[in-house]
Design a protein around this motif. Structure first.
Motif, PDB file in Angstrom:
ATOM      1  N   TYR A 210       0.832  -1.208   0.000  1.00  0.00           N
ATOM      2  CA  TYR A 210       0.000   0.000   0.000  1.00  0.00           C
ATOM      3  C   TYR A 210       0.866   1.258   0.000  1.00  0.00           C
ATOM      4  O   TYR A 210       0.650   2.175  -0.790  1.00  0.00           O
ATOM      5  CB  TYR A 210      -0.916  -0.003   1.224  1.00  0.00           C
ATOM      6  CG  TYR A 210      -1.927   1.120   1.224  1.00  0.00           C
ATOM      7  CD1 TYR A 210      -3.185   0.934   0.663  1.00  0.00           C
ATOM      8  CD2 TYR A 210      -1.628   2.359   1.783  1.00  0.00           C
ATOM      9  CE1 TYR A 210      -4.117   1.955   0.653  1.00  0.00           C
ATOM     10  CE2 TYR A 210      -2.551   3.389   1.779  1.00  0.00           C
ATOM     11  CZ  TYR A 210      -3.795   3.189   1.213  1.00  0.00           C
ATOM     12  OH  TYR A 210      -4.705   4.208   1.188  1.00  0.00           O
ATOM     13  N   LEU A 211       1.857   1.291   0.888  1.00  0.00           N
ATOM     14  CA  LEU A 211       2.669   2.500   1.031  1.00  0.00           C
ATOM     15  C   LEU A 211       3.552   2.770  -0.181  1.00  0.00           C
ATOM     16  O   LEU A 211       3.889   3.926  -0.448  1.00  0.00           O
ATOM     17  CB  LEU A 211       3.533   2.396   2.287  1.00  0.00           C
ATOM     18  CG  LEU A 211       2.787   2.423   3.623  1.00  0.00           C
ATOM     19  CD1 LEU A 211       3.771   2.293   4.776  1.00  0.00           C
ATOM     20  CD2 LEU A 211       1.974   3.702   3.755  1.00  0.00           C
ATOM     21  N   SER A 212       3.914   1.728  -0.916  1.00  0.00           N
ATOM     22  CA  SER A 212       4.789   1.922  -2.077  1.00  0.00           C
ATOM     23  C   SER A 212       4.140   2.829  -3.108  1.00  0.00           C
ATOM     24  O   SER A 212       4.736   3.824  -3.555  1.00  0.00           O
ATOM     25  CB  SER A 212       5.165   0.577  -2.697  1.00  0.00           C
ATOM     26  OG  SER A 212       3.999  -0.114  -3.134  1.00  0.00           O
ATOM     27  N   LEU A 213       2.903   2.525  -3.496  1.00  0.00           N
ATOM     28  CA  LEU A 213       2.214   3.357  -4.483  1.00  0.00           C
ATOM     29  C   LEU A 213       1.632   4.624  -3.847  1.00  0.00           C
ATOM     30  O   LEU A 213       1.509   5.650  -4.516  1.00  0.00           O
ATOM     31  CB  LEU A 213       1.107   2.562  -5.174  1.00  0.00           C
ATOM     32  CG  LEU A 213       1.579   1.418  -6.074  1.00  0.00           C
ATOM     33  CD1 LEU A 213       0.409   0.857  -6.866  1.00  0.00           C
ATOM     34  CD2 LEU A 213       2.682   1.861  -7.017  1.00  0.00           C
ATOM     35  N   TRP A 214       1.278   4.544  -2.582  1.00  0.00           N
ATOM     36  CA  TRP A 214       0.804   5.740  -1.873  1.00  0.00           C
ATOM     37  C   TRP A 214       1.888   6.814  -1.866  1.00  0.00           C
ATOM     38  O   TRP A 214       1.605   8.003  -2.071  1.00  0.00           O
ATOM     39  CB  TRP A 214       0.424   5.353  -0.446  1.00  0.00           C
ATOM     40  CG  TRP A 214      -0.062   6.498   0.412  1.00  0.00           C
ATOM     41  CD1 TRP A 214      -1.329   6.965   0.509  1.00  0.00           C
ATOM     42  CD2 TRP A 214       0.726   7.282   1.313  1.00  0.00           C
ATOM     43  NE1 TRP A 214      -1.394   8.009   1.407  1.00  0.00           N
ATOM     44  CE2 TRP A 214      -0.146   8.225   1.917  1.00  0.00           C
ATOM     45  CE3 TRP A 214       2.079   7.294   1.666  1.00  0.00           C
ATOM     46  CZ2 TRP A 214       0.293   9.157   2.855  1.00  0.00           C
ATOM     47  CZ3 TRP A 214       2.514   8.222   2.594  1.00  0.00           C
ATOM     48  CH2 TRP A 214       1.628   9.141   3.186  1.00  0.00           C
ATOM     49  N   SER A 215       3.135   6.413  -1.648  1.00  0.00           N
ATOM     50  CA  SER A 215       4.251   7.358  -1.641  1.00  0.00           C
ATOM     51  C   SER A 215       4.460   7.959  -3.028  1.00  0.00           C
ATOM     52  O   SER A 215       4.684   9.170  -3.169  1.00  0.00           O
ATOM     53  CB  SER A 215       5.530   6.654  -1.173  1.00  0.00           C
ATOM     54  OG  SER A 215       5.359   6.079   0.103  1.00  0.00           O
TER      55      SER A 215
END
Length: 307
Positions: A210-215
């Motif tokens: 989740y955080l990879s693309l959120w970033s």
């Protein structure tokens, strides 16, 4: 029941070609239902959103809704018929004739009709047999790879969901939470016993996915002021992190970006897409994640070996 399953599993192990064939037939039939999901689920969601908005306006902004409602023949929050994945029965969108059961046979039904409605000869899109054939071929590949096992059954459920998500995203640029969120929780649950990866890798993978693309989303938005992708893409990446572990996330991101870039460039070259127009990224994540499900480890090992 356990004895029957063990006997079935032993028979399928002795006759792998039969297991692959049965997996294809069954999954192509499921693919026919997935066509219904792809078409109807977005409509159901839009109706629900509209009803919620109308209810809110009726309760808190009657001064806005009253002039609009007075010009309409029917109330804003009512629809003429019940609508879900089962009701109404499938019918031709042009002449409204109900489709006969034998015309709904996966792939064969479309071929028997020669791609036309039996009543009005209006054209039936080839995408329907395509998704049926695609679903059957993908699950048959899983049957070949995993054999008659619990891993195969779970991977088939994931595949059915990915086909539905891909079709919906292509049509609506939308990845419904009704599919992605249950998949995320299911991925964590199935890995409690390490069916695909240890639970620690699964949990870290869900968060990191989740955080990879959120970033990337927020970095792109801060730099350009535009939204580069939707929150559904973050959730789908979290799904693959939960199912396959954090180790597969770099491969999935690389493959999805590569495929997305190639397809986008081809669409621009053939003038099917104007530069700057959005394209759905979910299908590329789904394709990359499915490849990683089967061949992820050999690909990663081959890459590391070249280093």
């Amino acid at each position: 029941m356990t004895a029957l399953f063990s006997q079935f599993q032993a028979t399928m192990l002795e006759l792998p070609w039969l297991f692959i064939f049965l997996a294809f037939i069954f999954s192509a039939t499921i693919g026919s239902f997935l066509n219904v999901v792809i078409h109807r689920l977005p409509i159901m969601m839009k109706r629900e959103w509209q009803q919620e908005c109308n209810q809110y306006l009726n309760e808190y902004h009657k001064d806005i809704i009253a002039p609009i409602a007075g010009k309409l023949d029917k109330p804003l929050d009512n629809y003429p018929e019940k609508y879900n994945l089962v009701v109404p029965v499938s019918a031709c969108p042009k002449c409204k004739t109900n489709i006969k059961p034998w015309h709904n046979l996966p792939i064969l039904g479309w071929l028997l009709l020669k791609g036309k409605c039996a009543s009005c000869d209006s054209k039936i899109s080839a995408r329907y047999p395509f998704f049926e054939l695609l679903t059957g071929a993908m699950v048959a590949t899983l049957a070949w790879h995993f054999g008659p096992s619990l891993q195969f059954l779970l991977a088939a459920i994931l595949t059915f969901s990915l086909v539905a998500l891909t079709g919906i995203d292509l049509d609506e640029m939308l990845l419904p939470d009704q599919i992605t969120m249950p998949l995320l929780w299911l991925g964590l649950i199935v890995n409690l016993n390490g069916i695909f990866v240890p639970i620690s890798d699964s949990l870290i993978g869900a968060v990191a996915g989740y955080l990879s693309l959120w970033s990337v989303y927020w970095l792109f938005k801060i730099v350009t002021g535009k939204e580069g992708m939707g929150y559904g893409d973050f959730k789908l990446m979290a799904v693959f992190g939960a199912w396959l572990g954090w180790q597969m996330l770099p491969l999935i991101i690389l493959l999805s970006s590569l495929v997305g870039a190639v397809v986008g460039i081809m669409l621009i070259i053939y003038k099917k897409l104007n530069s700057g127009n959005p394209i759905p990224f979910g299908p590329y994540i789904a394709v990359a994640g499915w490849i990683a499900l089967i061949w992820g480890e050999p690909i990663v090992h081959a890459y590391l070996a070249t280093l």
